[in-house]
Design a protein around this motif. Structure first.
Motif, short mmCIF file in Angstrom:
data_model
loop_
_atom_site.label_atom_id
_atom_site.label_comp_id
_atom_site.label_asym_id
_atom_site.label_seq_id
_atom_site.Cartn_x
_atom_site.Cartn_y
_atom_site.Cartn_z
N PHE A 146 -50.98 64.66 57.67
CA PHE A 146 -51.23 65.97 57.10
C PHE A 146 -52.71 66.29 57.17
O PHE A 146 -53.55 65.40 57.12
CB PHE A 146 -50.78 66.01 55.63
CG PHE A 146 -49.38 65.51 55.44
CD1 PHE A 146 -48.30 66.27 55.83
CD2 PHE A 146 -49.14 64.26 54.91
CE1 PHE A 146 -47.00 65.81 55.67
CE2 PHE A 146 -47.85 63.78 54.73
CZ PHE A 146 -46.78 64.56 55.13
N ASP A 147 -53.02 67.56 57.29
CA ASP A 147 -54.39 68.05 57.28
C ASP A 147 -54.47 69.13 56.21
O ASP A 147 -53.46 69.44 55.58
CB ASP A 147 -54.76 68.59 58.65
CG ASP A 147 -56.25 68.53 58.93
OD1 ASP A 147 -57.03 68.24 58.00
OD2 ASP A 147 -56.64 68.80 60.08
N ILE B 45 -51.21 71.16 55.84
CA ILE B 45 -50.51 71.50 57.07
C ILE B 45 -50.17 70.22 57.82
O ILE B 45 -50.80 69.17 57.62
CB ILE B 45 -51.35 72.43 57.97
CG1 ILE B 45 -52.69 71.79 58.35
CG2 ILE B 45 -51.56 73.78 57.28
CD1 ILE B 45 -53.49 72.56 59.38
N PRO B 46 -49.15 70.28 58.72
CA PRO B 46 -48.81 69.09 59.49
C PRO B 46 -49.89 68.76 60.50
O PRO B 46 -50.58 69.65 61.00
CB PRO B 46 -47.50 69.48 60.18
CG PRO B 46 -47.44 70.95 60.15
CD PRO B 46 -48.28 71.40 59.01
N ALA B 47 -50.03 67.49 60.78
CA ALA B 47 -50.94 67.03 61.84
C ALA B 47 -50.10 66.25 62.84
O ALA B 47 -49.28 65.43 62.44
CB ALA B 47 -52.05 66.17 61.26
N PRO B 48 -50.26 66.54 64.12
CA PRO B 48 -51.07 67.60 64.68
C PRO B 48 -50.50 68.97 64.34
O PRO B 48 -49.31 69.09 64.03
CB PRO B 48 -51.04 67.34 66.18
CG PRO B 48 -49.77 66.59 66.41
CD PRO B 48 -49.53 65.80 65.16
N GLU B 49 -51.36 69.98 64.40
CA GLU B 49 -50.95 71.34 64.05
C GLU B 49 -49.71 71.75 64.84
O GLU B 49 -49.62 71.51 66.04
CB GLU B 49 -52.09 72.31 64.33
CG GLU B 49 -51.83 73.69 63.80
CD GLU B 49 -53.03 74.60 63.94
OE1 GLU B 49 -52.84 75.81 63.77
OE2 GLU B 49 -54.14 74.12 64.21
N GLY B 50 -48.75 72.31 64.15
CA GLY B 50 -47.52 72.77 64.79
C GLY B 50 -46.41 71.72 64.85
O GLY B 50 -45.29 72.04 65.21
#
Length: 74
Positions: A46-47, A32-37
């Protein structure tokens, strides 16, 4: 061999595509993208979800990094 340049959104898509092909993939795993959203250039990196499968995510990221490179100009 020259790596194909990708923007952050494309790179994230490749990470998830390769993750789904990995033998250790389990339903619900995702980069998922970092920061979330965040989207596009807003992404700082990425996380992963869930976070407990670190070795699988590292293996997948390594394979993607063998073929692609992040480029803000892509």
């Amino acid at each position: 061999m020259t790596k194909q340049p990708l923007n952050k959104s494309q790179y994230l898509a490749e990470l998830n595509k390769e993750l789904r092909l990995d033998e250790g993939y389990e339903h619900g795993m995702e980069f998922i993208p970092a920061p979330e959203g965040a989207r596009g250039p807003e992404m700082s990196g990425f996380d992963t979800v869930p976070t407990g499968a670190h070795d699988i995510y590292v293996r997948v990221a390594h394979r993607v990094n063998q073929r692609f490179v992040y480029s803000p100009k892509a």
